[in-house]
Design an enzyme around this catalytic site. Structure first.
Site, PDB file in Angstrom:
ATOM      1  N   PHE A 159       0.810  -1.225   0.000  1.00 49.32           N
ATOM      2  CA  PHE A 159       0.000   0.000   0.000  1.00 49.32           C
ATOM      3  C   PHE A 159       0.843   1.274   0.000  1.00 49.32           C
ATOM      4  O   PHE A 159       0.312   2.355  -0.160  1.00 49.32           O
ATOM      5  CB  PHE A 159      -1.032   0.027   1.128  1.00 49.32           C
ATOM      6  N   HIS A 219      -1.576   2.023  13.376  1.00 53.08           N
ATOM      7  CA  HIS A 219      -0.654   2.266  14.493  1.00 53.08           C
ATOM      8  C   HIS A 219       0.789   1.864  14.177  1.00 53.08           C
ATOM      9  O   HIS A 219       1.692   2.133  14.970  1.00 53.08           O
ATOM     10  CB  HIS A 219      -1.156   1.587  15.773  1.00 53.08           C
TER      11      HIS A 219
END
Length: 353
Positions: free
Chosen positions: A228, A247
Site C-alpha cells: 500500500f 498504528h
C-alpha cells in the site's frame, strides 16, 4: 538513631512491577519444556515431572509452586499438579486454542525490541526499521508465529463486528493488511452473501490461501497481493476494514492510507478503522503499552487518539464518523463515503457518538 514510625505505603507495588521479567521467563521456560501439554494430559507430582523432564527435583518443585502462584497450575490433595482451565485452553500445544504463536512473537520480536525503549523516548527515536514486516515475513518461523498472533488478536474483533453491524446489504469487503484473512473469513462464514478480499504483501498469499481453504471459505475470501506504499487498493468495495494497521506508521502514512481507503470504496460505502487508540482524558494502561510496542518495533509507529483519526477521515472526504468500543480495549471508527443512496453497513446497536 531510633527508627521512626512509618505508616505510609510499602515498596511492594514497585517490587511487583520490577518482577515482571521473572514471571515472563517462568512462562517461557515452562512452554519450552512443554510442561503445560504434559500436565494437561496427566497430573503429576513434582518428582514425576522432574523425572519426565530430566530436571532437578527441588528446582522442579519451585517451578511448579511458582506456576501455581501465577494461576497456571493447581495442586490437588495427592500432591499432583494439573493445569488450570486457562492454561489447559491456551497453553496445551495439542489444543485448538493454543496461543503459542502469539507468545513466540513476544519472545522473539516484541520483547527484545523493548531493550531499545530509552532510545525511542529521545528526540529522533533512535534507529529502527521503517518496515518491520519485510524481514519478519522472510523468516518462515517468525512469519508463522506472527500470523498466529494476529489471529489470536483479531478473532474476537471479527466475531464482534460480524454480530454487531448490519451486513445484509454488503457484497464486497476489502480488508487492508489482513494477513492470512482470519477476520475476513469470520465475516464470510457468518454472512453467506459476503465476499472478501485481503490486501497484503505477496509473502502472505500462500498462508492466506491455506488458512481460508482450511476453513472452507477459499471461494469467498480472496487474496490481492500488493504494497500500500506504492499500490492503489482494489476498487469497488462496500466496506473497507483497516484493523491494527495505522498504528504501525507515522501520521503522513496514516493520512495516505485513509485516502486510499476512500478511493477504494463505492459511493456510499463505509470504512472501519480500529486500533487500541489512546485517550488523554481516560488513559488506559494496556493501550499505553501497545503504543510503546509500536514505538519500539516500528519507526514512527504509535497509537493515536480517536480525534486524530476523525480528522484524517474528514480530510479524506468521509462523513458521518462514529465510534464505539471493540474488544477489550480498542475503538472502531466508522465513516461513510458520501453518495445519494442509503447504505446498509450501519450498526444495529450503535453506541457511537
Amino acid at each position: 538513631m531510633p527508627h521512626e514510625k512509618y505508616d505510609g505505603p510499602t515498596p511492594q507495588p514497585v517490587l511487583h512491577i520490577a518482577s515482571g521479567h521473572r514471571t515472563a521467563r517462568l512462562l517461557s521456560v515452562a512452554r519450552e519444556l512443554d510442561l503445560f501439554t504434559l500436565l494437561s494430559a496427566r497430573p503429576m507430582t513434582s518428582h514425576e515431572l522432574a523425572d519426565r523432564l530430566a530436571l532437578d527435583a527441588g528446582a522442579t518443585r519451585d517451578l511448579a509452586h511458582a506456576l501455581v502462584g501465577l494461576g497456571l497450575l493447581e495442586r490437588d490433595g495427592t500432591g499432583r499438579y494439573r493445569t488450570t482451565p486457562v492454561a489447559t485452553r491456551y497453553l496445551d500445544t495439542n489444543g485448538p486454542h493454543y496461543i503459542g504463536g502469539f507468545l513466540d512473537f513476544l519472545d522473539r520480536q516484541l520483547n527484545p525490541a523493548w531493550d531499545l525503549l530509552i532510545e525511542r523516548l529521545r528526540p529522533g527515536g533512535g534507529p529502527a526499521s521503517a518496515d518491520p514486516y519485510r524481514p519478519l515475513y522472510a523468516d518462515e518461523t517468525g512469519r508463522t508465529a506472527f500470523l498466529e498472533a494476529m489471529d489470536v488478536i483479531n478473532t474476537p474483533h471479527g466475531h464482534q463486528l460480524s454480530g454487531e453491524l448490519d451486513w445484509s446489504g454488503v457484497d464486497e469487503v476489502l480488508e487492508v493488511g489482513g494477513a492470512r484473512g482470519n477476520l475476513s473469513a469470520i465475516l464470510a462464514g457468518r454472512h453467506p452473501r459476503l465476499r472478501a478480499t485481503v490486501f497484503d504483501l505477496p509473502e502472505l498469499a500462500e498462508p492466506c490461501r491455506r488458512h481460508v481453504e482450511a476453513l472452507g471459505l477459499g471461494g469467498r475470501v480472496r487474496f490481492h497481493a500488493g504494497d500500500f506504499f506504492t499500490d492503489d487498493l482494489p476498487a469497488g468495495a462496500d466496506v473497507v476494514i483497516v484493523g491494527h494497521v495505522l498504528h504501525n506508521w507515522p501520521d503522513p502514512v496514516r493520512r495516505m492510507l485513509v485516502g486510499k481507503a476512500f478511493a477504494a470504496l463505492r459511493p456510499g460505502g463505509q470504512v472501519l478503522i480500529y486500533d487500541a487508540m489512546v485517550e488523554d482524558e481516560r488513559p488506559a494502561f494496556g493501550n499505553a503499552l501497545v503504543s510503546i510496542d509500536m514505538r519500539v518495533w516500528s519507526a514512527g509507529g504509535s497509537e493515536y487518539t480517536p480525534q486524530e483519526c476523525t480528522e484524517w477521515l474528514r480530510e479524506a472526504g468521509f462523513v458521518d464518523v462514529r465510534q464505539h468500543p471493540i474488544g477489550a480495549s480498542s475503538l472502531v471508527l466508522r465513516a461513510r463515503r458520501p453518495d445519494h443512496r442509503p447504505v446498509s453497513a450501519g450498526s444495529a446497536r450503535d453506541t457511537g457518538r
